[in-house]
Design a protein around this motif. Sequence first.
Motif, PDB file in Angstrom:
ATOM      1  N   HIS A  55       0.892  -1.038   0.024  1.00 38.44           N
ATOM      2  CA  HIS A  55       0.057  -0.071  -0.074  1.00 38.44           C
ATOM      3  C   HIS A  55       0.759   1.068  -0.105  1.00 38.44           C
ATOM      4  N   PHE A  56       2.169   0.877   0.010  1.00 35.61           N
ATOM      5  CA  PHE A  56       3.019   2.244   0.193  1.00 35.61           C
ATOM      6  C   PHE A  56       3.355   2.550  -1.464  1.00 35.61           C
ATOM      7  N   VAL A  57       2.812   3.646  -1.676  1.00 38.99           N
ATOM      8  CA  VAL A  57       3.032   4.170  -3.226  1.00 38.99           C
ATOM      9  C   VAL A  57       3.738   5.488  -3.298  1.00 38.99           C
ATOM     10  N   VAL A  58       4.755   5.520  -4.220  1.00 35.80           N
ATOM     11  CA  VAL A  58       5.442   6.754  -4.262  1.00 35.80           C
ATOM     12  C   VAL A  58       4.410   7.794  -5.115  1.00 35.80           C
ATOM     13  N   THR A  59       3.777   8.776  -4.778  1.00 38.50           N
ATOM     14  CA  THR A  59       2.654   9.401  -5.462  1.00 38.50           C
ATOM     15  C   THR A  59       3.340  10.856  -5.640  1.00 38.50           C
ATOM     16  N   LYS A  60       4.390  11.187  -5.021  1.00 41.95           N
ATOM     17  CA  LYS A  60       5.198  12.443  -5.106  1.00 41.95           C
ATOM     18  C   LYS A  60       6.880  12.309  -4.888  1.00 41.95           C
ATOM     19  N   PRO A  61       7.343  13.137  -5.429  1.00 43.17           N
ATOM     20  CA  PRO A  61       8.823  12.806  -5.342  1.00 43.17           C
ATOM     21  C   PRO A  61       9.317  12.629  -4.144  1.00 43.17           C
ATOM     22  N   MET A  62      10.178  11.531  -3.857  1.00 41.82           N
ATOM     23  CA  MET A  62      10.782  11.053  -2.609  1.00 41.82           C
ATOM     24  C   MET A  62      12.169  10.923  -2.583  1.00 41.82           C
ATOM     25  N   VAL A  63      12.875  11.291  -1.774  1.00 41.63           N
ATOM     26  CA  VAL A  63      14.419  11.057  -1.476  1.00 41.63           C
ATOM     27  C   VAL A  63      14.432   9.680  -1.199  1.00 41.63           C
ATOM     28  N   ILE A  64      15.441   8.990  -1.791  1.00 42.61           N
ATOM     29  CA  ILE A  64      15.555   7.488  -1.360  1.00 42.61           C
ATOM     30  C   ILE A  64      16.792   7.340  -0.337  1.00 42.61           C
ATOM     31  N   GLY A  65      16.712   6.087   0.222  1.00 42.76           N
ATOM     32  CA  GLY A  65      17.946   5.772   1.304  1.00 42.76           C
ATOM     33  C   GLY A  65      17.411   5.897   2.647  1.00 42.76           C
ATOM     34  N   HIS A  66      17.845   4.615   3.213  1.00 38.16           N
ATOM     35  CA  HIS A  66      17.588   4.638   4.860  1.00 38.16           C
ATOM     36  C   HIS A  66      18.300   4.105   5.521  1.00 38.16           C
ATOM     37  N   GLU A  67      19.630   3.418   4.817  1.00 38.37           N
ATOM     38  CA  GLU A  67      20.660   2.734   5.702  1.00 38.37           C
ATOM     39  C   GLU A  67      21.759   3.687   5.472  1.00 38.37           C
ATOM     40  N   SER A  68      21.887   4.314   6.909  1.00 38.53           N
ATOM     41  CA  SER A  68      22.804   5.708   6.708  1.00 38.53           C
ATOM     42  C   SER A  68      23.698   6.193   8.019  1.00 38.53           C
ATOM     43  N   ALA A  69      24.859   6.806   7.575  1.00 33.04           N
ATOM     44  CA  ALA A  69      25.589   7.411   8.782  1.00 33.04           C
ATOM     45  C   ALA A  69      26.071   8.835   8.185  1.00 33.04           C
ATOM     46  N   GLY A  70      26.309   9.655   9.234  1.00 32.69           N
ATOM     47  CA  GLY A  70      26.845  10.951   8.670  1.00 32.69           C
ATOM     48  C   GLY A  70      27.552  11.700   9.916  1.00 32.69           C
ATOM     49  N   VAL A  71      27.909  13.198   9.709  1.00 35.71           N
ATOM     50  CA  VAL A  71      28.513  13.953  10.814  1.00 35.71           C
ATOM     51  C   VAL A  71      27.526  14.944  11.319  1.00 35.71           C
ATOM     52  N   VAL A  72      27.450  15.115  12.689  1.00 36.35           N
ATOM     53  CA  VAL A  72      26.557  16.194  12.877  1.00 36.35           C
ATOM     54  C   VAL A  72      27.073  17.480  12.524  1.00 36.35           C
ATOM     55  N   ALA A  73      26.234  18.390  11.817  1.00 39.66           N
ATOM     56  CA  ALA A  73      26.854  19.502  11.305  1.00 39.66           C
ATOM     57  C   ALA A  73      26.172  20.827  12.079  1.00 39.66           C
ATOM     58  N   LYS A  74      25.193  20.429  12.718  1.00 43.11           N
ATOM     59  CA  LYS A  74      24.323  21.471  13.599  1.00 43.11           C
ATOM     60  C   LYS A  74      23.560  20.983  14.432  1.00 43.11           C
ATOM     61  N   VAL A  75      23.405  21.297  15.748  1.00 34.42           N
ATOM     62  CA  VAL A  75      22.335  20.709  16.679  1.00 34.42           C
ATOM     63  C   VAL A  75      21.309  21.967  17.176  1.00 34.42           C
TER      64      VAL A  75
END
Length: 360
Positions: A55-75
């Motif tokens: 039932h999860f349908v891409v009906t509007k533009p969606m940023v992809i990706g969910h396996e992730s890591a990064g560096v904190v730039a602002k808190v």
Amino acid sequence: MTKDNLTAVLHGIEDMRLEQRPIPDISADEVLVAMDSVGICGSDVHYLTKGRIGHFVVTKPMVIGHESAGVVAKVGSKVKNLVVGDRIAIEPGVPCYKCDHCKQGSYNLCPDMAFCATPPYDGNLTRYYKHVADFCFKLPDHVTMEEGALLEPLSVGVHACNRAGVGLGSKVLILGAGPIGLVTLLVAQSMGATKILITDLVQQRLDIAKELGATHTLLMKPGDTAEDVADRVHQVMGVEPDQSIDCCGAESTTRLAIFATRSGGVVVIVGMGPSEMKLPLFNALAREVDIRGVFRYCNDYSAALALVASGRVNIKRLVTHHFDITETAKAFETARFGTGGAIKVMIHVQPRNSNNPVKF
Ligand code: NAD
Ligand code: 572
Ligand code: ZN
């Protein structure tokens, strides 16, 4: 901070575009993350090729990706657990905190969960992404950004093994040697399983499973019947498995999981296959084989991180291919067709190793 916020946006079936997006503003409880590494998951590929999962349908533009890591730039002003410069893994689902499931601790069952790259929520294959600080995990210096990204699928393996009740001396059957089957293998091993048989249709994947420590492998053929293969499982393992974990979700693998599991054992279904299937229910009931589902993970990131940080689990072997974010299309082609024996394809938003203080 640069203004460049190159982002991988899925506009529809077979229509992924790299485009500039505004750098997000953060709320008091959020951090802005300069993304480093993002793994490609089967679900990302599915949204690209089919535009939907159930039932999860891409009906509007969606940023992809969910396996992730990064560096904190602002808190944000109320964030206490992180500071600028912290290297973090991102748990991609943020629940509502208010419903009964959240209050009882099963936040993975929250019906209002905002989960990265599950419509309508954006994912984080982008240079700058904001996330609730509560769902960010600081990485020790010796844990790489890639390993941080892989805590996501690893957490699925932790949840699956916990649901199955894997423990010291367990004999475990795992169906499917894709990324999820392989992380489940690594976790089952770390929990003390002494026999682990893993099956797949592809010998190359079984070879990797053997390399990762599977005690037995079994190559299946598309026409195999579950009853016959269950006998072969018992012969090869020399015992009936205590737990069977289905990491495919095909009708044939779930049937096999039930037939093969010892009376009083547990079948856990991780793979999401057809919404309805024909299963030997009487066989399971009459032998008190419990059938349990798995929905992502819940409070499992810390354990997944501890497994990696302590060296008890070496997850790096799963990554077979590396691409820069500018090569996203090629990265998805590789993941989709399994080119070159691809298991886990990693996209680097920053040059590889630039945020890894310890040399590898
Ligand atoms: P994958 O497609 O890479 O791996 C599946 C593996 O199963 C492949 O290696 C394939 O060759 C093998 N396979 C297919 N049919 C088989 C059969 N009949 N017998 C033996 N092996 C067979 O996918 P993945 O990324 O490893 O994910 C596995 C499943 O887990 C998917 O269905 C995915 O949607 C699901 N998943 C569920 C959750 C959850 O929360 N329940 C989380 C993550 C992934
Ligand atoms: O890493 C999380 C994840 N979850 C997957 C698949 C891949 N990666 N799931 C299978 C699909 N379901 S779903 O309920 N859905 C699209 C929300 O069918 C979620 C869990
Ligand atoms: Zn996933």
